[in-house]
Structure formats: structure tokens, C-alpha cells
Write a protein that holds these residues in place. Structure first.
Motif: not given
Length: 315
Positions: A272-282
Motif C-alpha cells: 500500500y505504501n509503495y502503491a501511493k508513491e508518485p514516482n512511477r518506478q514504485f
């Protein structure tokens, strides 16, 4: 039946003759819809996991699978990071395994014991019907409600400092244990109901006590269904996010938990934390985490099937 009665029921036979194939086709389409949606979701996740630099064309299956395996291996071995090049799920995966073990220790004995008592020992009556109705209702309660209950009951202990567990592994395990408890109770009762009453009556007629009947005959016969329902309940607990967020699962933690009283995070929380990151690499990191979680869930479901088939073979 007279000729008039035959004429009266003949139109109904015509309707039933047409409704049978129509109903079968509708069921097939419903099944096909579920399969197609599942395939599309898995394909989208795989595409997102491989959506980094396009080293290979889409039709290079072998090369893409090797790249995917390398990605998953890196994610399992690395810890959470703000740099997508070194980010991973090691701490969350270990935390999920800790939760799985603690939830099994808490939920399985309580759920199976409650199911056996309600089905084999509890006398029929109004009180039993009330308990059964509430257990069935609890099985449909949203998981966030269990998170609120766990926050008040286990993390804060209603303000009693000496009893409060804080945002620890054991508090999360108790919360998830409550979440799957109604599922285990219901599946245990359904499995016990599949055992024929003639087996109980024969054992009692030979002089066996109630406990000997239940432990030596009824439970072994119902064990495949009980184990299948239990593992499926644990699978649900592993994939939950909302209750863990409510009871204080850390969003970012770099230290592996070493005991049930340590702070922790879990694999769904890190996804969940990675999915909401703005960086598309995440997004690639999040998709890889979803694949790891799917592999874990599918492994547990496969274990449920193997256990059920193994015990059925020896019945």
C-alpha cells in the motif's frame, strides 16, 4: 393422472425444457466472466511488474520470466527504501510470517473448539440460536471494524496501561485472530455436519463416552473440511491491510521483528505504501509485492487442497 391433467402440465414441461439450457448457459457465462477478470488482473499485474525498462519484447516469454524472477528475488531480499532501485519487502514479509504463525496459534484452537462445542455439546435452544446468528453476522462484518475493535481492546486496553499491548505483533495477531474466528467456527460446524449421525450412534451404543466419540471418530472424519476452512481463513488474514493500519502496523520500519512484542509491518501494508508513491518506478515495486502476496496465498490454498485430499484418502 387423467388426460386433462396431462394437458394442463404439458406447457410447464415445455418451459422447463427451454429454461434448463438457458440456466446452464448463464452459469457458464458467469464462470467465464470470473475467469476472464482473473486473467486480466493477473496480466495487468505481470505487465506492471515488467513495465520498467523494456529489455525484451512482450513475446520473449523465457527472458521476461527470468527478469521477473530476478525482480522478485531482489524484492524479497531488500528492505523498504525511498530509492526504488534498492526497495524491497524483506521486513514486511517476515512480519507477515510472524503474524501468520501467531494468528494460527490464537485463532485455530479457539475457532475449532467453539465449533465443536456448538455442534456437539451445546444443547439446542434459544441461546444457541442467538449465538449462531451472531457468529454468522460477525463473518460478514467489514475488516475495518475489527481494526477499530483491536485498537480499543488490545492496543489501548480501554485506557488501562498495564493491559495495553501497544502497536505490537501480538496486538495485530489478536485482531486478525478475531477476524477469522467466525470463519473457522462456521467451517468447523459445516464439516462436523457432514459426519453421519449413524457413526455417533454406533460408537455410543458400543459404550464410548461423548468425548471418545468426538475425538476418536467425529473429528477425524471432519478433519479435511476443518483444515481446508482453517487454511482459507488464514489466507484471508495474511492479505488484510485495513485492520493492521488501525492497530498500528508501521508504514516504514527497517528492523526485523524478533519477538511478539516488537513493532512490525506487514507485506500488504508495504504494498500500500509503495502503491501511493508518485514516482512511477514504485508501481513496478508494488506490482512485484502483489505477485509475492499472490504466490503466498496460492501456496496456502494449494496446501489446503493437498491436506484435504490426503486425509480423504485415509478415511
Amino acid at each position: 393422472m387423467s388426460q386433462g391433467d396431462g394437458d394442463r402440465f404439458r406447457p410447464n414441461r415445455q418451459v422447463r425444457r427451454w429454461l434448463g439450457p438457458i440456466f446452464g448457459t448463464a452459469c457458464f457465462l458467469a464462470t467465464l466472466t470470473g475467469v476472464v477478470v482473473l486473467i486480466v488482473l493477473l496480466g495487468a499485474i505481470l505487465f506492471a511488474a515488467l513495465a520498467g525498462p523494456p529489455h525484451h519484447p512482450w513475446y520473449a516469454v523465457g527472458a521476461n520470466m527470468r527478469e521477473l524472477f530476478a525482480l522478485l528475488s531482489r524484492l524479497i531480499s531488500q528492505r523498504q527504501s525511498s530509492d526504488p532501485a534498492i526497495a524491497g519487502y524483506r521486513v514486511g514479509l517476515v512480519g507477515s510470517l510472524w503474524l501468520l504463525g501467531l494468528v494460527a496459534l490464537i485463532g485455530i484452537p479457539a475457532g475449532i473448539g467453539a465449533g465443536v462445542f456448538l455442534e456437539e455439546y451445546a444443547p439446542p435452544g434459544r441461546l444457541k440460536r442467538i449465538v449462531q446468528t451472531n457468529i454468522a453476522n460477525l463473518a460478514g462484518v467489514p475488516s475495518i471494524v475489527y481494526g477499530i475493535l483491536g485498537l480499543a481492546l488490545f492496543v489501548r486496553a480501554f485506557g488501562v496501561r498495564g493491559l495495553a499491548m501497544g502497536p505490537s505483533l501480538v496486538a495485530g495477531a489478536f485482531t486478525l485472530g478475531l477476524l477469522i474466528l467466525p470463519i473457522i467456527v462456521i467451517t468447523t460446524q459445516e464439516a462436523l455436519r457432514t459426519v453421519p449421525n449413524s457413526l455417533r450412534q454406533a460408537a455410543l451404543a458400543l459404550g464410548a463416552t461423548k468425548w471418545q466419540v468426538v475425538s476418536g471418530h467425529v473429528l477425524p472424519m471432519a478433519l479435511p473440511g476443518i483444515m481446508t476452512g482453517t487454511i482459507l481463513g488464514l489466507s484471508r488474514a495474511v492479505g488484510e491491510t485495513a485492520p493492521l493500519l488501525m492497530v498500528g502496523a508501521a508504514g516504514s520500519i527497517l528492523r526485523l521483528p524478533r519477538g511478539p512484542l516488537d513493532r512490525y509491518t506487514a507485506l500488504p501494508v508495504e504494498i500500500y505504501n509503495y502503491a501511493k508513491e508518485p514516482n512511477r518506478q514504485f508501481q513496478t515495486i508494488a506490482a512485484g509485492g502483489i505477485l509475492i502476496l499472490l504466490v503466498l496465498l496460492l501456496s496456502m490454498n494449494a496446501a489446503a487442497i493437498l491436506i484435504r485430499n490426503r486425509f480423504r484418502r485415509y478415511r
